[in-house]
Motif scaffolding. Structure first.
Motif, PDB file in Angstrom:
ATOM      1  N   GLU A   1       0.837  -1.175   0.173  1.00  0.00           N
ATOM      2  CA  GLU A   1      -0.024   0.026  -0.044  1.00  0.00           C
ATOM      3  C   GLU A   1       0.818   1.253   0.052  1.00  0.00           C
ATOM      4  OE1 GLU A   1      -2.980  -0.284   3.135  1.00  0.00           O
ATOM      5  OE2 GLU A   1      -3.668   1.757   2.648  1.00  0.00           O
ATOM      6  N   HIS A   2       2.040   1.152   0.920  1.00  0.00           N
ATOM      7  CA  HIS A   2       2.919   2.329   0.655  1.00  0.00           C
ATOM      8  C   HIS A   2       4.486   1.967   0.291  1.00  0.00           C
ATOM      9  CE1 HIS A   2      -0.240   3.882   3.295  1.00  0.00           C
ATOM     10  NE2 HIS A   2      -0.323   4.853   2.642  1.00  0.00           N
ATOM     11  N   TYR A   3       5.095   2.944   0.001  1.00  0.00           N
ATOM     12  CA  TYR A   3       6.575   2.700   0.049  1.00  0.00           C
ATOM     13  C   TYR A   3       7.184   2.040   1.231  1.00  0.00           C
ATOM     14  CZ  TYR A   3       6.849   4.628  -4.728  1.00  0.00           C
ATOM     15  OH  TYR A   3       6.774   4.538  -6.163  1.00  0.00           O
ATOM     16  N   MET A   4       6.731   2.919   2.343  1.00  0.00           N
ATOM     17  CA  MET A   4       7.368   2.761   3.460  1.00  0.00           C
ATOM     18  C   MET A   4       7.202   1.058   3.938  1.00  0.00           C
ATOM     19  SD  MET A   4       6.637   4.491   7.337  1.00  0.00           S
ATOM     20  CE  MET A   4       7.606   3.789   8.842  1.00  0.00           C
ATOM     21  N   LEU A   5       5.934   0.669   3.687  1.00  0.00           N
ATOM     22  CA  LEU A   5       5.742  -0.911   4.115  1.00  0.00           C
ATOM     23  C   LEU A   5       6.595  -1.635   3.217  1.00  0.00           C
ATOM     24  CD1 LEU A   5       3.984  -2.448   6.084  1.00  0.00           C
ATOM     25  CD2 LEU A   5       2.488  -2.759   4.531  1.00  0.00           C
ATOM     26  N   LYS A   6       6.600  -1.295   2.046  1.00  0.00           N
ATOM     27  CA  LYS A   6       7.405  -2.148   1.173  1.00  0.00           C
ATOM     28  C   LYS A   6       8.964  -2.222   1.259  1.00  0.00           C
ATOM     29  CE  LYS A   6       9.868  -1.761  -3.392  1.00  0.00           C
ATOM     30  NZ  LYS A   6      10.305  -0.925  -3.998  1.00  0.00           N
ATOM     31  N   GLU A   7       9.447  -1.145   2.044  1.00  0.00           N
ATOM     32  CA  GLU A   7      10.841  -0.880   2.219  1.00  0.00           C
ATOM     33  C   GLU A   7      10.934  -1.581   3.503  1.00  0.00           C
ATOM     34  OE1 GLU A   7      11.161   3.376   1.628  1.00  0.00           O
ATOM     35  OE2 GLU A   7      11.024   3.376  -0.380  1.00  0.00           O
ATOM     36  N   ILE A   8       9.943  -1.575   4.413  1.00  0.00           N
ATOM     37  CA  ILE A   8      10.196  -2.360   5.948  1.00  0.00           C
ATOM     38  C   ILE A   8      10.357  -3.783   5.620  1.00  0.00           C
ATOM     39  CG2 ILE A   8       9.029  -2.972   7.823  1.00  0.00           C
ATOM     40  CD1 ILE A   8       7.831  -0.383   8.110  1.00  0.00           C
ATOM     41  N   PHE A   9       9.620  -4.332   4.480  1.00  0.00           N
ATOM     42  CA  PHE A   9       9.477  -5.890   4.103  1.00  0.00           C
ATOM     43  C   PHE A   9      10.792  -6.172   3.408  1.00  0.00           C
ATOM     44  CE2 PHE A   9       5.593  -5.995   6.527  1.00  0.00           C
ATOM     45  CZ  PHE A   9       5.659  -7.109   6.776  1.00  0.00           C
ATOM     46  N   GLU A  10      11.122  -5.174   2.852  1.00  0.00           N
ATOM     47  CA  GLU A  10      12.444  -5.390   1.942  1.00  0.00           C
ATOM     48  C   GLU A  10      13.705  -5.753   2.688  1.00  0.00           C
ATOM     49  OE1 GLU A  10      12.209  -2.282  -1.063  1.00  0.00           O
ATOM     50  OE2 GLU A  10      14.307  -2.663  -1.586  1.00  0.00           O
ATOM     51  N   GLN A  11      13.890  -5.428   4.000  1.00  0.00           N
ATOM     52  CA  GLN A  11      14.926  -5.379   4.810  1.00  0.00           C
ATOM     53  C   GLN A  11      15.626  -6.641   4.756  1.00  0.00           C
ATOM     54  OE1 GLN A  11      14.875  -2.137   7.987  1.00  0.00           O
ATOM     55  NE2 GLN A  11      12.792  -2.988   7.786  1.00  0.00           N
ATOM     56  N   PRO A  12      15.117  -8.092   4.707  1.00  0.00           N
ATOM     57  CA  PRO A  12      16.008  -9.249   4.596  1.00  0.00           C
ATOM     58  C   PRO A  12      16.752  -9.127   3.382  1.00  0.00           C
ATOM     59  CG  PRO A  12      13.872  -9.603   5.444  1.00  0.00           C
ATOM     60  CD  PRO A  12      13.573  -8.432   5.100  1.00  0.00           C
TER      61      PRO A  12
ATOM     62  N   GLY B   1      19.054   0.084  -2.437  1.00  0.00           N
ATOM     63  CA  GLY B   1      18.213   0.254  -3.380  1.00  0.00           C
ATOM     64  C   GLY B   1      17.575   1.763  -2.964  1.00  0.00           C
ATOM     65  N   PRO B   2      16.921   2.280  -4.211  1.00  0.00           N
ATOM     66  CA  PRO B   2      16.283   3.548  -3.761  1.00  0.00           C
ATOM     67  C   PRO B   2      15.186   3.462  -2.720  1.00  0.00           C
ATOM     68  CG  PRO B   2      15.963   3.149  -6.175  1.00  0.00           C
ATOM     69  CD  PRO B   2      16.576   1.842  -5.511  1.00  0.00           C
ATOM     70  N   GLU B   3      15.296   4.314  -1.746  1.00  0.00           N
ATOM     71  CA  GLU B   3      14.367   4.559  -0.481  1.00  0.00           C
ATOM     72  C   GLU B   3      13.549   5.624  -0.782  1.00  0.00           C
ATOM     73  OE1 GLU B   3      15.125   3.765   4.019  1.00  0.00           O
ATOM     74  OE2 GLU B   3      15.373   5.890   3.761  1.00  0.00           O
ATOM     75  N   ILE B   4      12.202   5.395  -0.865  1.00  0.00           N
ATOM     76  CA  ILE B   4      11.226   6.521  -1.191  1.00  0.00           C
ATOM     77  C   ILE B   4      10.566   6.972  -0.163  1.00  0.00           C
ATOM     78  CG2 ILE B   4       9.394   7.066  -3.101  1.00  0.00           C
ATOM     79  CD1 ILE B   4      10.994   5.153  -4.777  1.00  0.00           C
ATOM     80  N   GLY B   5       9.988   6.043   0.646  1.00  0.00           N
ATOM     81  CA  GLY B   5       9.125   6.568   1.880  1.00  0.00           C
ATOM     82  C   GLY B   5       9.994   7.761   2.643  1.00  0.00           C
ATOM     83  N   VAL B   6       9.329   8.700   3.159  1.00  0.00           N
ATOM     84  CA  VAL B   6      10.262   9.883   3.852  1.00  0.00           C
ATOM     85  C   VAL B   6      10.797   9.186   5.078  1.00  0.00           C
ATOM     86  CG1 VAL B   6       9.914  12.057   4.882  1.00  0.00           C
ATOM     87  CG2 VAL B   6       9.043  11.713   2.709  1.00  0.00           C
ATOM     88  N   ALA B   7      10.073   8.347   5.632  1.00  0.00           N
ATOM     89  CA  ALA B   7      10.750   7.909   7.008  1.00  0.00           C
ATOM     90  C   ALA B   7      11.617   6.810   6.538  1.00  0.00           C
ATOM     91  CB  ALA B   7       9.534   7.116   7.861  1.00  0.00           C
ATOM     92  N   SER B   8      12.991   6.933   7.050  1.00  0.00           N
ATOM     93  CA  SER B   8      13.790   5.928   6.764  1.00  0.00           C
ATOM     94  C   SER B   8      13.662   4.632   7.378  1.00  0.00           C
ATOM     95  CB  SER B   8      15.275   6.644   6.861  1.00  0.00           C
ATOM     96  OG  SER B   8      16.283   5.673   6.373  1.00  0.00           O
ATOM     97  N   THR B   9      13.829   3.595   6.522  1.00  0.00           N
ATOM     98  CA  THR B   9      13.722   2.209   7.296  1.00  0.00           C
ATOM     99  C   THR B   9      15.027   1.245   6.946  1.00  0.00           C
ATOM    100  OG1 THR B   9      12.252   1.551   5.590  1.00  0.00           O
ATOM    101  CG2 THR B   9      11.326   2.392   7.724  1.00  0.00           C
ATOM    102  N   LYS B  10      14.861   0.844   5.486  1.00  0.00           N
ATOM    103  CA  LYS B  10      15.798   0.066   4.888  1.00  0.00           C
ATOM    104  C   LYS B  10      17.122   0.515   5.025  1.00  0.00           C
ATOM    105  CE  LYS B  10      15.009   0.520   0.098  1.00  0.00           C
ATOM    106  NZ  LYS B  10      15.081  -0.171  -1.279  1.00  0.00           N
TER     107      LYS B  10
END
Ligand code: M6R
Length: 599
Positions: A248-259, A387-396
């Motif tokens: 639904e959001h870049y942030m969630l995608k980026e959180i789940f991309e971490q492995p 890889g590109p991090e697009i969600g403004v809140a940094s996660t990965k």
């Protein structure tokens, strides 16, 4: 901050500019605008709010042309309004400018221009550029710009088009600009994600250079007008890197991309026998390390202090880049200064590393964005490969920074002739799997998010290497859910914040099993005694803890030095789900921008 893009070529420019603005929107989203040139002159459409609004603006339908520039704004001078949005015209609507950066001396320039009869329409610093160009323009845009640039103090990534010239002229100082080189088309943008799928090749503009873009050619010149040979490279990103891939959001995608992103950070650099990094600086004689960053990157730097001191015994200092740049820094040639940055463009971090370079200290950048200013400024760079991090809140980018700091600590340890602990190396290789398990806390986190989404305050507490995790968990919650949250070292609480504790205060403790476990447990008791509500992140069921906690989140157990990478995951998910349940714009939180290229 602010994103700019432009195109000159054989196709209609409007759809490309709108798509480009959407990709650059993470840099600022207060307002946006485009300027298109055709045979009848220049046409500008601007709008307050997100690019989506600009896209739907009825005035856009009549605009046609094959040359154009566009801007998405993060307001610095002047409120977000249609008048303050870019592009800006000169008095005669014959020249138009988009600008990213700050013109520090715009007040005297504006006064001078007003005295000369120029009429300003906005409160921005940027509009002076359009009027200065008007003052010097005699038919040659590049010549006029080369006269204007020496008058500007501050930073700029800017682009200009005119009614009369079949070209776009761009200039850079302190704000990023990259050229996109294609067949029968030339583009430029604030970063390469906006160029994906449009051009095979790119070239970075350096500070104090300008470029003249025509449909079939381009030329880069220095401030004296001398032609510079460009360094052309392939654009290595592809469309998948900037898509949501079903989330639904870049942030969630980026959180789940971490492995995967952690695996990429380790890939080719670590195996069960050792560590390999290509660093062209001799680190054998380093006696002191200074870690610099802002926001989340500063939090990874704090973790870096624990990792490097623990693994190398070298003293480490951590500084906000914005503080470091304005202090006296007694650096020596035996010091190593490391700049941490996802974007590689943060103005304070860039200025701090430039300052460090003035001394004899060695400099390394730990950067995500390839080819960015900080990456190019440091003597050596280790890319995060997130890889590109697009969600403004940094996660990965955060977990990749911590992973890369770990690799660097091991590398320095090896360089210093100290033995590597094979058990730890093996444990590091389990990180992607354990981060995946930590992501399985999501259902429990959703329950908690639903329960606590209307809370007004939170205190996040952790000890040792988990103290920065408390800070980062609190920052994530603040940034996207607008809930007030404080991060503290758990033992510090009794020196002040405990006064805030009553039956309405929720305290989230990171309490995984390491040598500080019993101490954190005592701090939990102290909150409990004052009727505070306790939420705990831990790695093993334990009666002592279960009897005290109101809520428990279980994460996998790992070597304590690696625990931050596991413990941050539920906190990222918590911030995400709280914000999402409150119906907030998770990827573009209010007042923020992904890349802070102003002071
Ligand atoms: O690109 P950088 O890592 O240099 O950015 C630093 C901060 O602006 C950034 O981490 C900011 O705090 C994020 N919004 C955190 O989620």
């Amino acid at each position: 901050m602010c994103g700019i893009i432009g195109y000159i070529g054989e196709k209609e420019v409007k759809p490309l500019l709108i798509e480009g603005l959407k990709r650059l929107e993470y840099r600022g989203y207060d307002s946006s605008g485009i300027c298109v040139k055709n045979n009848s002159g220049l046409s500008i459409v601007k709008n307050v709010g997100k690019v989506e609004k600009l896209e739907k603006d009825a005035r856009l339908s009549s605009i046609k042309g094959k040359v154009g520039i566009a801007h998405t704004r993060w307001a610095t001078h002047g409120e977000p309004s249609e008048l303050n949005a870019h592009p800006h015209y000169d008095c005669k609507n014959e020249l138009a400018v988009v600008h990213n950066g700050i013109i520090e001396n715009y007040v005297p320039l504006k006064k001078m221009l007003e005295k000369e009869g120029h009429k300003f329409k906005s409160q921005t610093d940027s509009e002076v550029i359009a009027h200065l160009l008007e003052k010097f323009y005699r038919g040659n845009l590049a010549e006029a710009l080369l006269k204007v640039l020496p008058l500007l103090q501050g930073t700029y990534g800017l682009a200009v088009i005119s009614k009369k010239n079949e070209e776009i002229v761009i200039a850079k100082k302190g704000s990023p600009l990259v050229l996109g080189i294609g067949n029968n088309k030339m583009l430029f943008a604030s970063d390469q994600t906006a160029l994906i799928n449009y051009v095979p090749n790119i070239a970075y503009l350096n500070d104090n250079e300008i470029a003249i873009l025509k449909e079939n050619s381009f030329e880069i010149r220095n401030s004296n007008g001398k032609i510079i040979k460009p360094k052309i490279e392939a654009l290595k990103l592809d469309a998948e890197d900037i898509e949501k891939n079903g989330f639904e959001h870049y942030m969630l995608k980026e959180i789940f991309e971490q492995p995967k992103s952690i695996k990429r950070a380790l890939s080719g650099r670590l195996n069960k026998d050792g560590v390999k990094l290509s660093i062209d600086i001799n680190l054998k004689k380093i006696n002191r390390i200074v870690l610099l960053g802002c926001g989340t990157s500063w939090h990874s730097a704090l973790i870096g202090k624990y990792l490097i001191e623990d693994l190398t015994n070298i003293p480490v200092e951590v500084d906000y880049a914005s503080e470091f740049r304005y202090r006296t820094n007694p650096l020596k040639s035996s010091d190593l200064v490391i700049a941490l940055s996802q974007s590689g463009e943060t103005a304070d971090t860039l200025a701090a590393i430039k300052k460090a370079k003035e001394s004899k200290a060695k400099t390394i950048g730990l950067v995500n964005a390839v080819g960015s200013s900080i990456a190019r400024e440091c003597q050596s760079v280790i890319y995060l490969q997130a890889g590109p991090e697009i969600g403004v809140a940094s996660t990965k980018a955060f977990t990749s920074q911590v992973t890369t700091l770990l690799l660097l600590a091991l590398y320095i340890r090896k360089e210093k002739g100290m033995k590597l602990d094979k058990k730890l190396l093996k444990e590091i290789l389990t990180l992607p799997k354990k981060v995946f398990s930590s992501l399985q806390t999501e259902n429990k986190i959703k329950e908690l998010a639903d329960k606590f989404k209307d809370n007004k305050n939170f205190i996040f507490l952790g000890k040792g290497v988990n103290f920065p995790i408390a800070l980062e968990g609190a920052l994530k919650l603040k940034e996207i859910s607008y809930i007030h949250a404080e991060g503290y070292p758990s033992a510090e609480m009794k020196h002040g914040p405990i006064a805030l504790v009553d039956e309405n205060m929720h305290c989230l403790f990171i309490c995984t099993h390491d040598h500080t476990y019993d101490k954190v447990l005592s701090n939990i008791e102290e909150v409990k005694a004052r009727k505070g509500k306790i939420i705990v992140i831990t790695d093993k069921a334990d009666d002592k803890l279960t009897s005290k906690a109101d809520e428990i989140i279980y994460v996998p157990h790992i070597d304590p030095i690696l625990a931050p990478l596991i413990n941050i995951i539920p906190l990222q998910l918590f911030a995400y789900h709280v914000a999402n349940m409150k119906g907030l714009d998770v990827d573009k939180p209010r007042n923020l921008a992904k890349s802070v290229t102003v002071e």
